[in-house]
Scaffold this active site. Structure first.
Site, PDB file in Angstrom:
ATOM      1  N   GLY A 225       0.126 -10.801  -5.549  1.00  0.00           N
ATOM      2  CA  GLY A 225      -0.260  -9.505  -4.984  1.00  0.00           C
ATOM      3  C   GLY A 225      -0.405  -8.554  -6.176  1.00  0.00           C
ATOM      4  O   GLY A 225       0.236  -8.776  -7.219  1.00  0.00           O
TER       5      GLY A 225
ATOM      6  N   ASP B 162      -6.928 -10.824  -2.062  1.00  0.00           N
ATOM      7  CA  ASP B 162      -7.139 -10.527  -3.487  1.00  0.00           C
ATOM      8  C   ASP B 162      -6.350 -11.457  -4.407  1.00  0.00           C
ATOM      9  O   ASP B 162      -6.605 -11.499  -5.614  1.00  0.00           O
ATOM     10  CB  ASP B 162      -6.723  -9.077  -3.777  1.00  0.00           C
ATOM     11  CG  ASP B 162      -5.260  -8.811  -3.445  1.00  0.00           C
ATOM     12  OD1 ASP B 162      -4.746  -9.389  -2.468  1.00  0.00           O
ATOM     13  OD2 ASP B 162      -4.613  -8.045  -4.175  1.00  0.00           O
TER      14      ASP B 162
ATOM     15  N   TRP C 209      15.565  -9.866   0.142  1.00  0.00           N
ATOM     16  CA  TRP C 209      14.686  -8.879  -0.509  1.00  0.00           C
ATOM     17  C   TRP C 209      15.477  -8.334  -1.689  1.00  0.00           C
ATOM     18  O   TRP C 209      16.715  -8.255  -1.612  1.00  0.00           O
ATOM     19  CB  TRP C 209      14.354  -7.758   0.473  1.00  0.00           C
ATOM     20  CG  TRP C 209      13.155  -6.916   0.127  1.00  0.00           C
ATOM     21  CD1 TRP C 209      13.176  -5.604  -0.223  1.00  0.00           C
ATOM     22  CD2 TRP C 209      11.772  -7.290   0.142  1.00  0.00           C
ATOM     23  NE1 TRP C 209      11.892  -5.142  -0.434  1.00  0.00           N
ATOM     24  CE2 TRP C 209      11.011  -6.167  -0.218  1.00  0.00           C
ATOM     25  CE3 TRP C 209      11.108  -8.488   0.400  1.00  0.00           C
ATOM     26  CZ2 TRP C 209       9.615  -6.187  -0.316  1.00  0.00           C
ATOM     27  CZ3 TRP C 209       9.718  -8.506   0.311  1.00  0.00           C
ATOM     28  CH2 TRP C 209       8.986  -7.371  -0.048  1.00  0.00           C
TER      29      TRP C 209
ATOM     30  N   THR D 147       1.873  -8.487  -9.649  1.00  0.00           N
ATOM     31  CA  THR D 147       1.229  -8.874 -10.905  1.00  0.00           C
ATOM     32  C   THR D 147       1.420  -7.777 -11.955  1.00  0.00           C
ATOM     33  O   THR D 147       1.809  -8.050 -13.096  1.00  0.00           O
ATOM     34  CB  THR D 147      -0.282  -9.116 -10.659  1.00  0.00           C
ATOM     35  OG1 THR D 147      -0.416 -10.042  -9.585  1.00  0.00           O
ATOM     36  CG2 THR D 147      -0.982  -9.649 -11.885  1.00  0.00           C
ATOM     37  N   LEU D 148       1.193  -6.544 -11.536  1.00  0.00           N
ATOM     38  CA  LEU D 148       1.302  -5.421 -12.465  1.00  0.00           C
ATOM     39  C   LEU D 148       2.765  -5.225 -12.916  1.00  0.00           C
ATOM     40  O   LEU D 148       3.035  -4.969 -14.094  1.00  0.00           O
ATOM     41  CB  LEU D 148       0.801  -4.168 -11.740  1.00  0.00           C
ATOM     42  CG  LEU D 148       0.355  -2.986 -12.552  1.00  0.00           C
ATOM     43  CD1 LEU D 148      -0.710  -3.374 -13.558  1.00  0.00           C
ATOM     44  CD2 LEU D 148      -0.223  -1.904 -11.619  1.00  0.00           C
TER      45      LEU D 148
ATOM     46  N   ASN E  49       0.595  -5.471  -6.825  1.00  0.00           N
ATOM     47  CA  ASN E  49       1.805  -4.774  -7.306  1.00  0.00           C
ATOM     48  C   ASN E  49       2.693  -5.731  -8.090  1.00  0.00           C
ATOM     49  O   ASN E  49       3.197  -5.384  -9.166  1.00  0.00           O
ATOM     50  CB  ASN E  49       2.599  -4.188  -6.133  1.00  0.00           C
ATOM     51  CG  ASN E  49       1.852  -3.069  -5.444  1.00  0.00           C
ATOM     52  OD1 ASN E  49       1.730  -1.979  -5.997  1.00  0.00           O
ATOM     53  ND2 ASN E  49       1.314  -3.342  -4.261  1.00  0.00           N
TER      54      ASN E  49
ATOM     55  N   HIS F 236       0.831  -1.211   0.000  1.00  0.00           N
ATOM     56  CA  HIS F 236       0.000   0.000   0.000  1.00  0.00           C
ATOM     57  C   HIS F 236       0.868   1.265   0.000  1.00  0.00           C
ATOM     58  O   HIS F 236       0.538   2.251  -0.635  1.00  0.00           O
ATOM     59  CB  HIS F 236      -0.903   0.019   1.243  1.00  0.00           C
ATOM     60  CG  HIS F 236      -1.943  -1.063   1.241  1.00  0.00           C
ATOM     61  ND1 HIS F 236      -3.279  -0.803   1.157  1.00  0.00           N
ATOM     62  CD2 HIS F 236      -1.819  -2.415   1.291  1.00  0.00           C
ATOM     63  CE1 HIS F 236      -3.958  -1.943   1.173  1.00  0.00           C
ATOM     64  NE2 HIS F 236      -3.089  -2.941   1.264  1.00  0.00           N
TER      65      HIS F 236
ATOM     66  N   HIS G 206       2.936 -14.787  -5.683  1.00  0.00           N
ATOM     67  CA  HIS G 206       1.701 -14.971  -4.904  1.00  0.00           C
ATOM     68  C   HIS G 206       0.561 -14.144  -5.520  1.00  0.00           C
ATOM     69  O   HIS G 206      -0.559 -14.174  -5.036  1.00  0.00           O
ATOM     70  CB  HIS G 206       1.944 -14.553  -3.459  1.00  0.00           C
ATOM     71  CG  HIS G 206       2.144 -13.069  -3.279  1.00  0.00           C
ATOM     72  ND1 HIS G 206       3.004 -12.329  -4.080  1.00  0.00           N
ATOM     73  CD2 HIS G 206       1.603 -12.176  -2.415  1.00  0.00           C
ATOM     74  CE1 HIS G 206       2.963 -11.064  -3.691  1.00  0.00           C
ATOM     75  NE2 HIS G 206       2.127 -10.941  -2.689  1.00  0.00           N
TER      76      HIS G 206
ATOM     77  N   ASP H  16      -5.777   5.901   1.599  1.00  0.00           N
ATOM     78  CA  ASP H  16      -5.939   4.515   1.164  1.00  0.00           C
ATOM     79  C   ASP H  16      -7.411   4.114   1.306  1.00  0.00           C
ATOM     80  O   ASP H  16      -8.077   4.477   2.283  1.00  0.00           O
ATOM     81  CB  ASP H  16      -5.073   3.614   2.038  1.00  0.00           C
ATOM     82  CG  ASP H  16      -4.924   2.220   1.466  1.00  0.00           C
ATOM     83  OD1 ASP H  16      -3.809   1.882   1.050  1.00  0.00           O
ATOM     84  OD2 ASP H  16      -5.928   1.453   1.431  1.00  0.00           O
TER      85      ASP H  16
ATOM     86  N   SER I 136       5.317  -9.229   0.661  1.00  0.00           N
ATOM     87  CA  SER I 136       5.738  -8.772   1.987  1.00  0.00           C
ATOM     88  C   SER I 136       4.919  -9.339   3.144  1.00  0.00           C
ATOM     89  O   SER I 136       5.263  -9.131   4.299  1.00  0.00           O
ATOM     90  CB  SER I 136       5.659  -7.241   2.034  1.00  0.00           C
ATOM     91  OG  SER I 136       4.324  -6.831   1.840  1.00  0.00           O
TER      92      SER I 136
HETATM   93  N1  UDP Z   1       9.119  -6.354  -3.519  1.00  0.00           N
HETATM   94  C1  UDP Z   1      10.420  -5.902  -3.565  1.00  0.00           C
HETATM   95  N2  UDP Z   1      11.415  -6.794  -3.370  1.00  0.00           N
HETATM   96  C2  UDP Z   1      11.202  -8.110  -3.124  1.00  0.00           C
HETATM   97  C3  UDP Z   1       9.866  -8.578  -3.103  1.00  0.00           C
HETATM   98  C4  UDP Z   1       8.844  -7.676  -3.305  1.00  0.00           C
HETATM   99  O1  UDP Z   1      10.679  -4.714  -3.778  1.00  0.00           O
HETATM  100  O2  UDP Z   1      12.163  -8.840  -2.937  1.00  0.00           O
HETATM  101  C5  UDP Z   1       8.035  -5.376  -3.730  1.00  0.00           C
HETATM  102  C6  UDP Z   1       7.346  -5.611  -5.045  1.00  0.00           C
HETATM  103  O3  UDP Z   1       8.061  -4.952  -6.078  1.00  0.00           O
HETATM  104  C7  UDP Z   1       5.960  -5.055  -4.808  1.00  0.00           C
HETATM  105  C8  UDP Z   1       5.762  -5.218  -3.304  1.00  0.00           C
HETATM  106  O4  UDP Z   1       7.029  -5.539  -2.751  1.00  0.00           O
HETATM  107  O5  UDP Z   1       5.906  -3.686  -5.168  1.00  0.00           O
HETATM  108  C9  UDP Z   1       4.803  -6.333  -2.956  1.00  0.00           C
HETATM  109  O6  UDP Z   1       3.507  -5.902  -3.188  1.00  0.00           O
HETATM  110  P1  UDP Z   1       2.370  -6.902  -3.655  1.00  0.00           P
HETATM  111  O7  UDP Z   1       1.128  -6.098  -3.824  1.00  0.00           O
HETATM  112  O8  UDP Z   1       2.797  -7.693  -4.815  1.00  0.00           O
HETATM  113  O9  UDP Z   1       2.238  -7.932  -2.459  1.00  0.00           O
HETATM  114  P2  UDP Z   1       2.032  -7.784  -0.874  1.00  0.00           P
HETATM  115  O10 UDP Z   1       3.385  -7.590  -0.308  1.00  0.00           O
HETATM  116  O11 UDP Z   1       1.112  -6.623  -0.634  1.00  0.00           O
HETATM  117  O12 UDP Z   1       1.437  -9.097  -0.518  1.00  0.00           O
END
Ligand code: UDP
Length: 452
Positions: free
Chosen positions: A350, A372, A330, A354-355, A352, A26, A348, A119, A272
């Protein structure tokens, strides 16, 4: 490539107060959006919780204000998503209102706050907006399809009994996804209803998606919500340098990727928040190794229940894999996805992630965990046809087959063609420029006296 918003910045634009939900998926889009609006001449104040506070030094051009959230008082047993969201809505409301009221009382003419963007899940802020007479726009960090599908699910009185049955009102969705998506029906249901009601009461919704990808869902939302919707995404393509990352990134990995053949590497990350069991983790390791393909695997500390980090890897796993596989805590994900060596993304789903994958034309293997993610993964596989779902969870043979189907088989080549064509449409839509006069006018002045 990186795109710049096409509208020239106007020097006299006003101040926008932005308030992200304090979770990685977010915060990142909110900060990207803040950068986009700043480039249009708006002044930005970010209000954030103490919990997961963003790194201010990455954003010297914004004003920051931290408010107390009492997050540390949440009992560990209560750390579900819905509990946290409700808790933050309760405890952040008073400090948020107080700060805004002070800001409004103090402000110089040229510093006037014209609106707030909060948000969607900070539904309680709509009452503050109404009380103080400031328009509220909502940032929805989920996909449009996810909102449409979950609206349908909320409205269904009966569900089919067969777990494989399609939810007729949203065909790619299967009944089993509904259960998976909603592990906490009562709590999350209440959050969803509150979010929807306060979204409908807002002045408009900003989406991190692009029209060409989710045209059908956009039409549905416009009809059902009857407030303006703006699809400005994918936000991260405007300013690739900025990062709202809360965890330190291992950037050395990019030079390892430089040594790998084009489209040869399997990139793996579950974002995350998602967590997996020790046995799923071990199956993942075997499945990955059995493909014989190079891989980059993000194992976030804490992702494996009961483990600090890599303790539960199969014995001698790292030795047997050697330089063929890399595990990091990370990484700079958008850069990894944009790297020519990256061939597929085991994700998974998420929104972000996916996009980001779509933007770089990287087909996906999907292991949705909750909320989601099952809906996004059905869109990836059933609607856009740019990935496969690991239907049977984490099992080494299934994993190997799914990865190979995307990486080596004919099926994967077709997916790559389709995702590249979506990527081209997205590039075109960004080139046209997406911050239009209607949005600027809403952001600039509730009385409509915007200089558009
Ligand atoms: N991300 C990152 N490095 C990593 C893994 C994830 O920077 O090693 C970022 C990724 O680019 C994305 C965000 O963490 O922007 C994860 O958001 P997402 O909506 O996919 O999943 P959430 O963490 O909310 O489940």
């Amino acid at each position: 490539s990186t795109f710049r918003p096409s509208q020239p910045p106007a020097s006299c634009r006003r101040r926008i107060v932005m308030f992200p939900m304090p979770f990685q998926g977010h915060i990142t889009p909110m900060l990207h959006l803040a950068n986009i609006l700043h480039s249009q001449g708006f002044k930005i104040t970010i209000i954030h919780t103490e919990y997961n506070a963003p790194n201010r030094s990455n954003y010297p051009h914004f004003t920051f204000r931290s408010i107390s959230d009492r997050f540390s008082e949440i009992p560990a047993a209560e750390l579900s998503a819905s509990y946290c969201i409700k808790y933050l809505n309760n405890y952040c409301l008073d400090p948020f209102r107080k700060f805004l009221a002070e800001l409004l009382a103090d402000e110089e003419e040229e510093e006037k706050v014209s609106c707030m963007i909060t948000d969607a899940a900070f539904y309680s802020t709509q009452a503050v907006a109404d009380e103080l007479g400031i328009p509220r726009l909502v940032l929805e960090t989920n996909s449009l399809s996810c909102i449409v599908a979950s609206d349908i699910l909320l409205s269904l009185s009966t569900l089919p009994k067969d777990p494989e049955a399609l939810v007729m009102e949203f065909p790619p969705l299967k009944l089993k996804d509904v259960g998976k998506g909603n592990t906490d029906p009562k709590g999350m249901g209440e959050v969803m209803v509150n979010t929807r009601n306060q979204m409908k009461a807002s002045s408009g919704i900003i989406w991190n998606t692009f029209k060409e990808l989710e045209e059908y869902a956009l039409e549905t939302v416009c009809q059902d919500y009857r407030i303006p919707s703006f699809t400005l995404g994918p936000f991260h393509k405007y300013f690739t340098a900025s990062s709202g990352g809360l965890i330190e990134q291992d950037r050395n990995i990019l030079s390892w990727l430089d040594t790998q053949a084009p489209k040869s590497v399997v990139y793996v990350s579950f974002g995350s928040v998602a967590r997996i069991t020790e046995s799923d983790f071990q199956e993942m390791a075997h499945g990955l190794a059995n493909t014989g393909l190079p891989f980059l695997w993000v194992v976030r500390p804490g992702v494996v229940r009961g483990s600090e980090w890599l303790e539960s890897l199969p014995e001698k796993f790292l030795e047997s894999v050697g330089d063929k596989g890399r595990i990091v805590k990370w990484c700079p994900q958008p850069k990894v996805l944009a790297h020519p060596a990256t061939g597929c993304f085991w994700t998974h789903c998420g929104w972000n992630s996916t996009l980001e994958s779509i933007c770089e034309g990287v087909p996906m293997v999907c292991s949705p965990c909750f909320v989601d993610q099952p809906i996004n993964s059905r869109c990836v596989c059933g609607v856009w046809k740019i990935g496969v779902i690991l239907e049977d969870g984490f099992e080494r043979d299934g994993i190997e087959t799914a990865i190979k189907s995307v990486m080596v088989n004919e099926e994967g080549k077709e997916m790559r063609k389709r995702i590249n064509s979506i990527k081209d449409k997205m590039n075109l839509s960004l080139e046209k420029g997406v911050v239009g006069p209607h949005l600027v006018s809403l952001l600039q002045d509730s009385n409509g006296s915007a200089d558009v």
